[in-house]
Design a protein around this motif. Structure first.
Motif, PDB file in Angstrom:
ATOM      1  N   ARG A   5     -12.636  15.903  38.480  1.00  0.00           N
ATOM      2  CA  ARG A   5     -11.354  15.400  37.984  1.00  0.00           C
ATOM      3  C   ARG A   5     -11.043  15.961  36.599  1.00  0.00           C
ATOM      4  O   ARG A   5      -9.909  16.329  36.314  1.00  0.00           O
ATOM      5  CB  ARG A   5     -11.361  13.879  37.936  1.00  0.00           C
ATOM      6  N   VAL A   6     -12.054  16.019  35.755  1.00  0.00           N
ATOM      7  CA  VAL A   6     -11.850  16.583  34.420  1.00  0.00           C
ATOM      8  C   VAL A   6     -11.503  18.065  34.520  1.00  0.00           C
ATOM      9  O   VAL A   6     -10.608  18.555  33.824  1.00  0.00           O
ATOM     10  CB  VAL A   6     -13.098  16.359  33.539  1.00  0.00           C
ATOM     11  N   GLN A   7     -12.192  18.792  35.405  1.00  0.00           N
ATOM     12  CA  GLN A   7     -11.891  20.210  35.588  1.00  0.00           C
ATOM     13  C   GLN A   7     -10.466  20.407  36.093  1.00  0.00           C
ATOM     14  O   GLN A   7      -9.758  21.311  35.635  1.00  0.00           O
ATOM     15  CB  GLN A   7     -12.884  20.841  36.548  1.00  0.00           C
ATOM     16  N   ASP A   8     -10.032  19.575  37.036  1.00  0.00           N
ATOM     17  CA  ASP A   8      -8.658  19.657  37.535  1.00  0.00           C
ATOM     18  C   ASP A   8      -7.646  19.374  36.421  1.00  0.00           C
ATOM     19  O   ASP A   8      -6.614  20.039  36.322  1.00  0.00           O
ATOM     20  CB  ASP A   8      -8.437  18.673  38.690  1.00  0.00           C
ATOM     21  N   PHE A   9      -7.944  18.397  35.580  1.00  0.00           N
ATOM     22  CA  PHE A   9      -7.061  18.062  34.470  1.00  0.00           C
ATOM     23  C   PHE A   9      -6.957  19.220  33.484  1.00  0.00           C
ATOM     24  O   PHE A   9      -5.870  19.588  33.045  1.00  0.00           O
ATOM     25  CB  PHE A   9      -7.567  16.793  33.775  1.00  0.00           C
ATOM     26  N   VAL A  10      -8.098  19.818  33.153  1.00  0.00           N
ATOM     27  CA  VAL A  10      -8.111  20.950  32.222  1.00  0.00           C
ATOM     28  C   VAL A  10      -7.341  22.132  32.811  1.00  0.00           C
ATOM     29  O   VAL A  10      -6.563  22.791  32.120  1.00  0.00           O
ATOM     30  CB  VAL A  10      -9.556  21.341  31.865  1.00  0.00           C
ATOM     31  N   GLU A  11      -7.531  22.403  34.091  1.00  0.00           N
ATOM     32  CA  GLU A  11      -6.802  23.499  34.739  1.00  0.00           C
ATOM     33  C   GLU A  11      -5.301  23.237  34.753  1.00  0.00           C
ATOM     34  O   GLU A  11      -4.505  24.159  34.535  1.00  0.00           O
ATOM     35  CB  GLU A  11      -7.304  23.689  36.165  1.00  0.00           C
ATOM     36  N   SER A  12      -4.905  21.990  34.985  1.00  0.00           N
ATOM     37  CA  SER A  12      -3.474  21.692  35.015  1.00  0.00           C
ATOM     38  C   SER A  12      -2.840  21.885  33.642  1.00  0.00           C
ATOM     39  O   SER A  12      -1.694  22.311  33.536  1.00  0.00           O
ATOM     40  CB  SER A  12      -3.233  20.264  35.505  1.00  0.00           C
ATOM     41  N   ILE A  13      -3.588  21.601  32.589  1.00  0.00           N
ATOM     42  CA  ILE A  13      -3.052  21.807  31.235  1.00  0.00           C
ATOM     43  C   ILE A  13      -3.018  23.289  30.892  1.00  0.00           C
ATOM     44  O   ILE A  13      -2.033  23.800  30.373  1.00  0.00           O
ATOM     45  CB  ILE A  13      -3.875  21.018  30.206  1.00  0.00           C
ATOM     46  N   THR A  14      -4.113  24.002  31.164  1.00  0.00           N
ATOM     47  CA  THR A  14      -4.173  25.412  30.774  1.00  0.00           C
ATOM     48  C   THR A  14      -3.251  26.295  31.603  1.00  0.00           C
ATOM     49  O   THR A  14      -2.912  27.397  31.168  1.00  0.00           O
ATOM     50  CB  THR A  14      -5.612  25.951  30.871  1.00  0.00           C
ATOM     51  N   ASP A  15      -2.837  25.837  32.758  1.00  0.00           N
ATOM     52  CA  ASP A  15      -1.911  26.617  33.579  1.00  0.00           C
ATOM     53  C   ASP A  15      -0.449  26.319  33.261  1.00  0.00           C
ATOM     54  O   ASP A  15       0.440  26.991  33.781  1.00  0.00           O
ATOM     55  CB  ASP A  15      -2.159  26.341  35.072  1.00  0.00           C
ATOM     56  N   SER A  16      -0.184  25.352  32.400  1.00  0.00           N
ATOM     57  CA  SER A  16       1.206  24.990  32.116  1.00  0.00           C
ATOM     58  C   SER A  16       1.866  26.045  31.228  1.00  0.00           C
ATOM     59  O   SER A  16       1.221  26.754  30.472  1.00  0.00           O
ATOM     60  CB  SER A  16       1.268  23.618  31.437  1.00  0.00           C
ATOM     61  N   ASP A  17       3.192  26.127  31.343  1.00  0.00           N
ATOM     62  CA  ASP A  17       3.967  27.079  30.550  1.00  0.00           C
ATOM     63  C   ASP A  17       3.902  26.753  29.060  1.00  0.00           C
ATOM     64  O   ASP A  17       3.845  27.652  28.217  1.00  0.00           O
ATOM     65  CB  ASP A  17       5.432  27.078  30.996  1.00  0.00           C
ATOM     66  N   LEU A  18       3.894  25.480  28.728  1.00  0.00           N
ATOM     67  CA  LEU A  18       3.831  25.066  27.322  1.00  0.00           C
ATOM     68  C   LEU A  18       2.523  25.525  26.682  1.00  0.00           C
ATOM     69  O   LEU A  18       2.521  26.048  25.570  1.00  0.00           O
ATOM     70  CB  LEU A  18       3.976  23.553  27.207  1.00  0.00           C
ATOM     71  N   TYR A  19       1.419  25.343  27.387  1.00  0.00           N
ATOM     72  CA  TYR A  19       0.119  25.761  26.856  1.00  0.00           C
ATOM     73  C   TYR A  19       0.080  27.276  26.651  1.00  0.00           C
ATOM     74  O   TYR A  19      -0.402  27.754  25.624  1.00  0.00           O
ATOM     75  CB  TYR A  19      -1.003  25.332  27.803  1.00  0.00           C
ATOM     76  N   ILE A  20       0.604  28.012  27.605  1.00  0.00           N
ATOM     77  CA  ILE A  20       0.614  29.479  27.494  1.00  0.00           C
ATOM     78  C   ILE A  20       1.476  29.907  26.308  1.00  0.00           C
ATOM     79  O   ILE A  20       1.093  30.774  25.522  1.00  0.00           O
ATOM     80  CB  ILE A  20       1.106  30.108  28.808  1.00  0.00           C
TER      81      ILE A  20
END
Length: 114
Positions: free
Chosen positions: A37-52
């Motif tokens: 779940r933590v890995q999925d959460f981190v991936e969802s944040i790092t894949d977002s346009d805002l993070y990029i």
């Protein structure tokens, strides 16, 4: 006698032997579900346009910030050492001159004018 940290959880070898599906892993090894779940959460944040976009901005600003910090620290060093070398002795000398009382023999009386 050493105590096991997760005594109630099965070992990884026990999980590997009795596993036929991913649901079985989640039943036997709840720590694995938390990690996933933590890995999925981190991936969802790092894949977002805002993070990029924020990462691009950070990479652009980083050299400028580094130069500004270097300039600021050098300026603070010069100002502080200059104050220690020039300013403190000057302050002590001014304080000494203000606190000196004039000797009575060296002060001439002011003549009275009519």
């Amino acid at each position: 006698m050493a105590r096991k940290l997760f005594a109630d959880l099965p070992s990884s070898s026990e999980v590997a032997q009795g596993v036929n599906s991913s649901a079985r892993i989640e039943e036997l090894w709840p720590v694995g579900t938390i990690v996933s779940r933590v890995q999925d959460f981190v991936e969802s944040i790092t894949d977002s346009d805002l993070y990029i976009r924020l990462t691009e901005i950070r990479d652009t600003i980083s050299p400028t910030t580094s130069r500004a910090w270097s300039l600021l620290s050098s300026t603070c060093w010069v100002v502080s050492t200059s104050f220690l070398v020039i300013g403190l002795p000057l302050l002590f000398e001014m304080d000494r001159e203000l606190n000196e009382s004039p000797e009575p023999s060296s002060v001439a009386p002011v003549p009275a004018t009519e």
